[in-house]
Design an enzyme around this catalytic site. Sequence first.
Site, short mmCIF file in Angstrom:
data_model
loop_
_atom_site.label_atom_id
_atom_site.label_comp_id
_atom_site.label_asym_id
_atom_site.label_seq_id
_atom_site.Cartn_x
_atom_site.Cartn_y
_atom_site.Cartn_z
N LYS A 236 0.81 -1.23 0.00
CA LYS A 236 0.00 0.00 0.00
C LYS A 236 0.85 1.27 0.00
O LYS A 236 0.35 2.32 -0.36
CB LYS A 236 -1.04 -0.02 1.12
CG LYS A 236 -0.67 0.58 2.42
CD LYS A 236 -1.93 0.87 3.23
CE LYS A 236 -1.56 1.05 4.68
NZ LYS A 236 -2.67 1.54 5.49
N ASP A 237 2.12 1.16 0.38
CA ASP A 237 3.01 2.34 0.35
C ASP A 237 3.70 2.53 -1.00
O ASP A 237 4.42 3.50 -1.19
CB ASP A 237 4.08 2.22 1.44
CG ASP A 237 3.49 2.23 2.84
OD1 ASP A 237 2.42 2.85 3.01
OD2 ASP A 237 4.09 1.63 3.74
N ARG B 228 -8.60 8.53 4.30
CA ARG B 228 -9.57 7.48 3.98
C ARG B 228 -10.30 6.99 5.23
O ARG B 228 -11.52 6.85 5.23
CB ARG B 228 -8.79 6.32 3.33
CG ARG B 228 -9.54 5.04 3.09
CD ARG B 228 -8.58 3.96 2.60
NE ARG B 228 -7.56 3.63 3.58
CZ ARG B 228 -7.74 2.85 4.62
NH1 ARG B 228 -8.90 2.27 4.83
NH2 ARG B 228 -6.76 2.62 5.48
N ARG B 229 -9.55 6.74 6.30
CA ARG B 229 -10.19 6.27 7.53
C ARG B 229 -11.06 7.37 8.13
O ARG B 229 -12.19 7.12 8.53
CB ARG B 229 -9.12 5.84 8.55
CG ARG B 229 -8.41 4.57 8.13
CD ARG B 229 -7.21 4.27 9.02
NE ARG B 229 -6.49 3.11 8.51
CZ ARG B 229 -5.20 2.87 8.70
NH1 ARG B 229 -4.47 3.72 9.40
NH2 ARG B 229 -4.63 1.79 8.21
N ARG C 139 1.13 10.66 13.90
CA ARG C 139 2.15 10.15 12.99
C ARG C 139 3.28 9.47 13.76
O ARG C 139 3.28 9.44 14.98
CB ARG C 139 2.71 11.30 12.12
CG ARG C 139 1.84 11.62 10.92
CD ARG C 139 2.12 10.69 9.74
NE ARG C 139 3.40 10.96 9.12
CZ ARG C 139 4.32 10.05 8.85
NH1 ARG C 139 4.13 8.79 9.17
NH2 ARG C 139 5.45 10.37 8.27
N ARG D 217 3.30 5.59 17.76
CA ARG D 217 1.86 5.85 17.88
C ARG D 217 1.27 5.20 19.12
O ARG D 217 0.41 5.76 19.77
CB ARG D 217 1.14 5.31 16.65
CG ARG D 217 1.45 6.16 15.45
CD ARG D 217 0.65 5.71 14.27
NE ARG D 217 1.39 6.09 13.08
CZ ARG D 217 0.86 6.15 11.89
NH1 ARG D 217 -0.39 5.85 11.71
NH2 ARG D 217 1.59 6.51 10.87
N CYS E 11 -2.13 8.75 -1.66
CA CYS E 11 -2.69 8.99 -0.32
C CYS E 11 -3.16 10.41 -0.15
O CYS E 11 -3.44 10.85 0.95
CB CYS E 11 -1.77 8.50 0.79
SG CYS E 11 -0.12 9.14 0.75
C1 DPM Z 1 -0.55 4.59 3.66
C2 DPM Z 1 -1.56 4.97 4.55
C3 DPM Z 1 -1.10 4.60 5.82
C4 DPM Z 1 0.19 3.99 5.67
C5 DPM Z 1 -2.88 5.67 4.16
C6 DPM Z 1 -4.13 4.84 4.36
C7 DPM Z 1 -1.82 4.82 7.09
C8 DPM Z 1 -1.84 6.28 7.42
C9 DPM Z 1 -1.13 6.64 8.61
C10 DPM Z 1 -0.55 4.80 2.20
N1 DPM Z 1 0.50 4.01 4.35
O1 DPM Z 1 -4.12 3.67 4.75
O2 DPM Z 1 -5.24 5.39 4.12
O3 DPM Z 1 -1.69 6.36 9.69
O4 DPM Z 1 -0.02 7.22 8.50
C11 DPM Z 1 1.20 1.84 6.62
C12 DPM Z 1 0.85 0.87 7.61
C13 DPM Z 1 1.05 -0.40 7.02
C14 DPM Z 1 1.55 -0.19 5.74
C15 DPM Z 1 0.38 1.15 8.97
C16 DPM Z 1 -1.11 1.26 9.06
C17 DPM Z 1 0.89 -1.76 7.69
C18 DPM Z 1 0.23 -2.92 7.10
C19 DPM Z 1 0.00 -3.20 5.63
C20 DPM Z 1 1.10 3.37 6.72
N2 DPM Z 1 1.65 1.18 5.53
O5 DPM Z 1 -1.81 1.54 8.08
O6 DPM Z 1 -1.60 1.08 10.19
O7 DPM Z 1 -0.91 -2.61 5.05
O8 DPM Z 1 0.66 -4.13 5.08
#
Ligand code: DPM
Length: 387
Positions: free
Chosen positions: A84-85, A135-136, A153, A159, A247
């Site tokens: 997702k990143d 999104r959340r 953050r 966190r 994002c």
């Molecule tokens: C991206 C978002 C987030 C991460 C945006 C979204 C969470 C946002 C934040 C694109 N990357 O989800 O709407 O709170 O900064 C991220 C996490 C994981 C991958 C942590 C999480 C973990 C698990 C995975 C941060 N990237 O979302 O709690 O998806 O494999």
Amino acid sequence: METKSVVKVGSRKSQLALIQTNSIINNLKKLNPHLTFEIISMQTTGDKVLDAALSKIGEKNLFTRELEVALEKNEVDFVVHSLKDLPTLLPEGLLIGCVYKRDSPFDAVVMHPSNAGKKLEDLPSGSVIGTSSLRRAAQLARKFPNFQFENIRGNLNTRFRKLDEDNKYSAIILAEAGLHRMGWQDRISQVLDKDTCMYAVSQGAMAVECRSNDPFTLGLLSQIHDPETVIQCVAERAFLKKLEGGCSVPVSAYTEVKDGKLSLTGGVFSIDGTRGRIECVCKDLPKSFEEKEKLNISPNGPRQFAGIVGNEKVSIETLEVAQKVGEEIAELMLKSEAKDILANAKAETAAAIIAEKQRKEAEKKKNEAEKIQTNGHNAHLVTANGH
Ligand code: DPM
């Protein structure tokens, strides 16, 4: 083809990144006991910029750029990411050589210790929920309009500390997959279903990025490519790519592969959650989606679908259907009011990025002015200008 005995693996330095990297390496080691894997870890911009929401930083490859440079320079052979990143458009010459079997794609609620055992619906009006995901926040604001959503953050460890010690947040929202990988599943109070909060594109899936002209690494990675996850993630990423999401806007997804069919539900929301559009497309997958397909590597590397390779485990024909499902949802969206919702969300985010930059500059000036003041020089000038 070049073969190697030592494979160099790039990783971010965070605990979650290293856990993910080690889990991929352990799987590859089991299948290739003769190989040695060496981890080279580094910090990325996303790790350094800790005070702004991701959406406000205004760059797409925050967590990946430094690692991709290392790939390009042959300093590492592959890099493990949370898919997702990873932006939907990868740098020329790099691709996603495998997507590992997806863990839970859903979001989970972690309560402040004083709310242990509660659910979101038990929290009083005005409760502060920590999340920096647009999104959340957008989706939860629809269901819980009386909550306040605030940025939180830092890496997952930070966190948790902020949640438990700052006494500011009633709860925070995190990906269930990340919580499990960190061994913190005991802190999960609730997993959000698709009707409350659809997940981010590719959430819960780990992907491995490598060079498209490196058949040795591609062959290695193809051993752990998971067909069903690949189908889901190609559809979701094709949807996001066509929308030009990332994002900076609240875009979400829900995907099912069942009875030979692929169905994708896509959601687009306004930042405050007051407007939203959901579309769904379902298509039959080719009969056997695991039918053999030769790793057909042209000088430009194998064919990619939203950055992901097809290989002998999942046919080109299947990935074409997956890509189409994602693109069709995006097309439906762009013909509806979702187009306007997206444009507004993008403009709002762009304005927030500018405001964030100005805030930073002002802060910097203030700090400099304070420095001068404490040094005793030009104190009157500083006071006249800055305060
Ligand atoms: C991206 C978002 C987030 C991460 C945006 C979204 C969470 C946002 C934040 C694109 N990357 O989800 O709407 O709170 O900064 C991220 C996490 C994981 C991958 C942590 C999480 C973990 C698990 C995975 C941060 N990237 O979302 O709690 O998806 O494999």
